[in-house]
Design an enzyme around this catalytic site. Structure first.
Site, PDB file in Angstrom:
ATOM      1  N   ARG A 173       0.837  -1.201   0.000  1.00  0.00           N
ATOM      2  CA  ARG A 173       0.000   0.000   0.000  1.00  0.00           C
ATOM      3  C   ARG A 173       0.875   1.255   0.000  1.00  0.00           C
ATOM      4  NH1 ARG A 173      -5.213  -0.271   2.108  1.00  0.00           N
ATOM      5  NH2 ARG A 173      -4.943   1.617   3.340  1.00  0.00           N
ATOM      6  N   ARG A 177       9.800   5.740  -3.126  1.00  0.00           N
ATOM      7  CA  ARG A 177      10.156   6.702  -4.179  1.00  0.00           C
ATOM      8  C   ARG A 177      11.607   7.116  -4.094  1.00  0.00           C
ATOM      9  NH1 ARG A 177       5.398   9.907  -2.649  1.00  0.00           N
ATOM     10  NH2 ARG A 177       3.675   9.030  -3.848  1.00  0.00           N
ATOM     11  N   ARG A 250      -8.932  -6.626  13.318  1.00  0.00           N
ATOM     12  CA  ARG A 250      -8.243  -5.796  14.284  1.00  0.00           C
ATOM     13  C   ARG A 250      -9.188  -4.679  14.690  1.00  0.00           C
ATOM     14  NH1 ARG A 250      -4.354  -7.612  17.089  1.00  0.00           N
ATOM     15  NH2 ARG A 250      -3.245  -5.614  17.229  1.00  0.00           N
ATOM     16  N   ARG A 281      -0.144   5.455  16.334  1.00  0.00           N
ATOM     17  CA  ARG A 281       0.051   6.800  15.787  1.00  0.00           C
ATOM     18  C   ARG A 281      -0.757   7.815  16.576  1.00  0.00           C
ATOM     19  NH1 ARG A 281      -2.632   5.233   9.915  1.00  0.00           N
ATOM     20  NH2 ARG A 281      -4.513   4.336  10.797  1.00  0.00           N
ATOM     21  N   GLU A 307      -3.881   6.266  18.851  1.00  0.00           N
ATOM     22  CA  GLU A 307      -4.519   5.031  18.378  1.00  0.00           C
ATOM     23  C   GLU A 307      -3.838   3.804  18.955  1.00  0.00           C
ATOM     24  OE1 GLU A 307      -5.351   6.505  13.919  1.00  0.00           O
ATOM     25  OE2 GLU A 307      -5.149   4.331  14.145  1.00  0.00           O
ATOM     26  N   TYR A 355      -9.840  -5.249   2.951  1.00  0.00           N
ATOM     27  CA  TYR A 355      -9.159  -4.036   3.406  1.00  0.00           C
ATOM     28  C   TYR A 355      -9.311  -2.951   2.338  1.00  0.00           C
ATOM     29  CZ  TYR A 355      -5.130  -1.495   5.557  1.00  0.00           C
ATOM     30  OH  TYR A 355      -4.291  -0.586   6.150  1.00  0.00           O
ATOM     31  N   ASP A 357     -10.103   0.728   0.725  1.00  0.00           N
ATOM     32  CA  ASP A 357     -10.058   2.166   0.975  1.00  0.00           C
ATOM     33  C   ASP A 357     -11.432   2.753   0.625  1.00  0.00           C
ATOM     34  OD1 ASP A 357      -7.400   2.301   1.788  1.00  0.00           O
ATOM     35  OD2 ASP A 357      -6.666   2.453  -0.274  1.00  0.00           O
TER      36      ASP A 357
HETATM   37  N1  UDP Z   1       3.294   0.715   7.817  1.00  0.00           N
HETATM   38  C1  UDP Z   1       4.513   0.675   8.472  1.00  0.00           C
HETATM   39  N2  UDP Z   1       5.028   1.824   9.004  1.00  0.00           N
HETATM   40  C2  UDP Z   1       4.391   3.008   8.912  1.00  0.00           C
HETATM   41  C3  UDP Z   1       3.143   3.058   8.228  1.00  0.00           C
HETATM   42  C4  UDP Z   1       2.633   1.891   7.703  1.00  0.00           C
HETATM   43  O1  UDP Z   1       5.120  -0.379   8.592  1.00  0.00           O
HETATM   44  O2  UDP Z   1       4.901   4.008   9.428  1.00  0.00           O
HETATM   45  C5  UDP Z   1       2.758  -0.553   7.277  1.00  0.00           C
HETATM   46  C6  UDP Z   1       1.901  -1.275   8.306  1.00  0.00           C
HETATM   47  O3  UDP Z   1       2.062  -2.670   8.097  1.00  0.00           O
HETATM   48  C7  UDP Z   1       0.514  -0.854   7.929  1.00  0.00           C
HETATM   49  C8  UDP Z   1       0.617  -0.838   6.412  1.00  0.00           C
HETATM   50  O4  UDP Z   1       1.918  -0.319   6.171  1.00  0.00           O
HETATM   51  O5  UDP Z   1      -0.471  -1.759   8.391  1.00  0.00           O
HETATM   52  C9  UDP Z   1      -0.430   0.001   5.704  1.00  0.00           C
HETATM   53  O6  UDP Z   1      -0.362   1.322   6.183  1.00  0.00           O
HETATM   54  P1  UDP Z   1      -1.523   2.379   5.904  1.00  0.00           P
HETATM   55  O7  UDP Z   1      -1.021   3.708   6.328  1.00  0.00           O
HETATM   56  O8  UDP Z   1      -1.990   2.207   4.518  1.00  0.00           O
HETATM   57  O9  UDP Z   1      -2.627   1.855   6.929  1.00  0.00           O
HETATM   58  P2  UDP Z   1      -4.027   2.476   7.420  1.00  0.00           P
HETATM   59  O10 UDP Z   1      -3.910   3.963   7.319  1.00  0.00           O
HETATM   60  O11 UDP Z   1      -5.082   1.846   6.558  1.00  0.00           O
HETATM   61  O12 UDP Z   1      -4.087   2.002   8.841  1.00  0.00           O
END
Ligand code: UDP
Length: 374
Positions: A173, A177, A250, A281, A307, A355, A357
């Site tokens: 996801r 870059r 989850r 976060r 969270e 999952y 979006d």
């Molecule tokens: N992820 C990570 N570190 C980060 C952010 C994301 O390892 O700082 C990984 C983690 O496994 C997460 C996945 O990337 O579940 C997808 O992140 P995303 O931000 O897309 O998750 P959401 O916002 O849907 O919780």
């Protein structure tokens, strides 16, 4: 029930909202019900001291699908918010998604060529050719240092499982870059609806009958009698009384605080990527919407949400389906039962156990509506 409807929509979130809107536009009668006391499902936002607080977690709208973008723009104007989360690893700050700022901070590399060489070196040392799980996928995308500091801890807190037991697609996801671009999404269109998501869904449901605080699963017979067909957007396993076992989800718990300061962390999202910090976060909601006025002249207060991720158990709110093999197999069995329910359409993140979006939910609801209402 005093009326009979063409459709009963169970769940006033995005999937239900889009279908109800399309059904009404096609001249069908619709009743929308939701067990919560508000509409908008998990995209619900509420006003706290002039700040739109995302009560069920941050939602940043992004899509490559022009049809979906045009569709949502009928109901709201979107601001030009671009998601650029910051990762905090024991006080070291890194840019996300993984880009030249991240690589420079991690390794001191300056050019894209140097960064690519560093990643390649770490990938080779790890000896991964065909990634079979999230850990191997992550290392092969960004190397071991970034995996150890920015991915492993966060992912294991978020999913409660070792990275070796998680599907590789989850980490795909995130973009990687070799440019100085902090935009978290590879999407043509991105933003936050001005006025909040609740208002957007309110406008979608304009003129549609909605009953809140009613639980479909507690009185299914009565509700089914109210309409010819049902669109069900709750958890698919709950619909069948968990008769084949529980799908794993989850759940997330939010600790939200109103702070008497204008600026807590200087960004909408800061990810705590170490294993020791208990939250995944912190969201500072005002930065989704307000002009970057960090002086607090316009708004001297701020609202933050920490969270905490946990394994779902009955009674909790499900947020994320755990799309691994085991759950995939169980979902397939539930899907077969669902196919036998000829009068019911299952949809949304929980009804499809995907999952998704927001834009994918809307696209799925539009596709289904097109077929169903033809
Ligand atoms: N992820 C990570 N570190 C980060 C952010 C994301 O390892 O700082 C990984 C983690 O496994 C997460 C996945 O990337 O579940 C997808 O992140 P995303 O931000 O897309 O998750 P959401 O916002 O849907 O919780």
């Amino acid at each position: 029930m005093d009326r009979h409807y063409d459709y009963l929509v169970v769940g006033a979130g995005l999937y239900g909202g889009v279908f109800a809107q399309q059904a009404k536009a096609a001249g069908r009668s619709v009743l929308v019900i939701d067990r919560r006391d508000h509409i908008a499902g998990n995209v619900y936002t509420e006003d706290v001291e002039g700040i739109h607080v995302h009560r069920y977690g941050a939602h940043i709208f992004h899509t490559n699908d022009r049809r979906v973008w045009d569709y949502v723009n009928q109901f709201a104007e979107f601001n030009r918010f671009t998601n650029s989360p910051v990762a905090n690893y024991h006080g070291e700050l890194y840019s996300l998604p993984f880009n030249m700022y991240t690589f420079n901070r991690m390794w001191g590399v300056v050019t894209p060529e140097e960064a690519a060489a560093k990643i390649e070196e770490q990938r080779r040392e790890a000896g991964i050719t065909e990634p079979r799980n999230l850990e191997e996928q992550a290392i092969s995308l960004v190397g071991t240092d970034i995996y150890e500091k920015l991915i492993k801890g966060y992912t294991e807190k978020q999913w409660g499982r070792p990275c070796t037991e998680l599907p590789a697609f989850i980490i795909k996801r995130l973009p990687v870059r070799l440019t100085f671009d902090n935009n978290y999404f590879n999407a043509l269109f991105q933003g936050i609806p001005v006025g909040g998501y609740t208002r957007l869904v309110e406008r979608m449901l304009d003129g549609i009958e909605v009953k809140l605080g009613v639980d479909y699963l507690n009185a299914r017979r009565d509700w089914d009698g109210a309409a010819d067909r049902v669109v069900y957007t709750g958890p698919i396993d709950a619909y069948f009384g968990y008769r084949l076992g529980c799908l794993e989800y989850r759940s997330v718990r939010f600790e939200t605080e109103l702070l008497d300061m204008p600026n807590f962390q200087g960004n909408a999202a800061v990810n705590y990527t170490d294993r020791e910090t208990p939250w995944t976060r912190i969201i500072e909601h005002k930065w989704f919407e307000f002009g970057k006025d960090e002086t607090g002249r316009d708004l001297p207060k701020t609202v933050i949400s920490r969270e905490y991720s946990s394994e779902w158990k009955p009674g909790d709110e499900p947020y994320y389906p755990v799309n691994d093999e085991k759950n995939g197999a169980l979902y397939t069995q539930y899907r077969a039962l669902a196919d036998e329910e000829k009068h019911v359409i299952f949809g949304g993140r929980l009804g499809s156990y995907k999952y998704y979006d927001m834009d994918q939910v809307i696209a799925a609801a539009l596709d289904m509506s097109e077929k169903e209402l033809a």
